[in-house]
Design an enzyme around this catalytic site. Structure first.
Site, PDB file in Angstrom:
ATOM      1  N   HIS A   1     -20.291 -64.517 -14.431  1.00 50.39           N
ATOM      2  CA  HIS A   1     -20.525 -65.083 -13.100  1.00 50.39           C
ATOM      3  C   HIS A   1     -21.994 -65.423 -12.905  1.00 50.39           C
ATOM      4  CE1 HIS A   1     -20.545 -64.509  -8.494  1.00 50.39           C
ATOM      5  NE2 HIS A   1     -20.195 -65.741  -8.791  1.00 50.39           N
TER       6      HIS A   1
ATOM      7  N   HIS B   1     -35.163 -85.209 -11.641  1.00 55.51           N
ATOM      8  CA  HIS B   1     -34.918 -84.936 -13.067  1.00 55.51           C
ATOM      9  C   HIS B   1     -35.881 -83.879 -13.609  1.00 55.51           C
ATOM     10  CE1 HIS B   1     -33.365 -85.642 -17.036  1.00 55.51           C
ATOM     11  NE2 HIS B   1     -34.550 -85.985 -17.504  1.00 55.51           N
TER      12      HIS B   1
ATOM     13  N   ASN C   1     -26.418 -85.742 -17.511  1.00 56.93           N
ATOM     14  CA  ASN C   1     -26.710 -84.310 -17.623  1.00 56.93           C
ATOM     15  C   ASN C   1     -26.227 -83.612 -16.363  1.00 56.93           C
ATOM     16  OD1 ASN C   1     -28.571 -84.806 -19.963  1.00 56.93           O
ATOM     17  ND2 ASN C   1     -29.746 -85.827 -18.373  1.00 56.93           N
TER      18      ASN C   1
END
Length: 129
Positions: A20, A96, A120
């Site tokens: 998790h 980015h 991405n």
């Protein structure tokens, strides 16, 4: 040998170790890969396997509670932006540069053969219960 799901033994094993909150960066062939996280490089040649194929395969195997991508994807790669919106409706967008910083904290990086910019996404693992 497994009949279904992800057959790549490195990727299958890496996914089984995730917990998790762990991060999984799914990236194109041009994304800088930081030192530290485990890397499974699936890139075979330009475009193979595609970002979409790898993302769909991972989403079939993982519980994802959040995702982050580069805001630049909206203008530079409309097809990828649409894919991310469809697959990850609660997608967070960051510059980015920030995505690259966040990727250093990922537990796993899966490199695709994608050769289009900004393909991405950083997935944050959830739990199945």
């Amino acid at each position: 040998m497994k009949k279904a799901g992800i057959l790549n033994r490195q990727l299958s094993g890496a996914l089984a170790e995730l917990g998790h909150g762990d991060g999984v960066l799914v990236c194109d062939a041009g994304m800088p890969v930081p030192d530290g996280p485990r890397v499974v490089d699936l890139a075979f040649r330009a475009g193979v396997p595609s970002f979409a194929e790898v993302l769909d395969g991972l989403l079939a195997e993982l519980v994802v509670e959040g995702a982050t991508a580069a805001a630049e994807v909206r203008e530079a790669n409309a097809a990828c932006a649409t894919l991310l919106d469809l697959r990850l409706p609660a997608l967070e967008l960051v510059p980015h540069k920030r995505l690259k910083e966040l990727s250093a904290g990922a537990r796993l990086i899966v490199r695709t053969g994608e050769a289009r910019p900004y393909a991405n996404v950083l997935l944050r693992c959830g739990v199945f219960f």
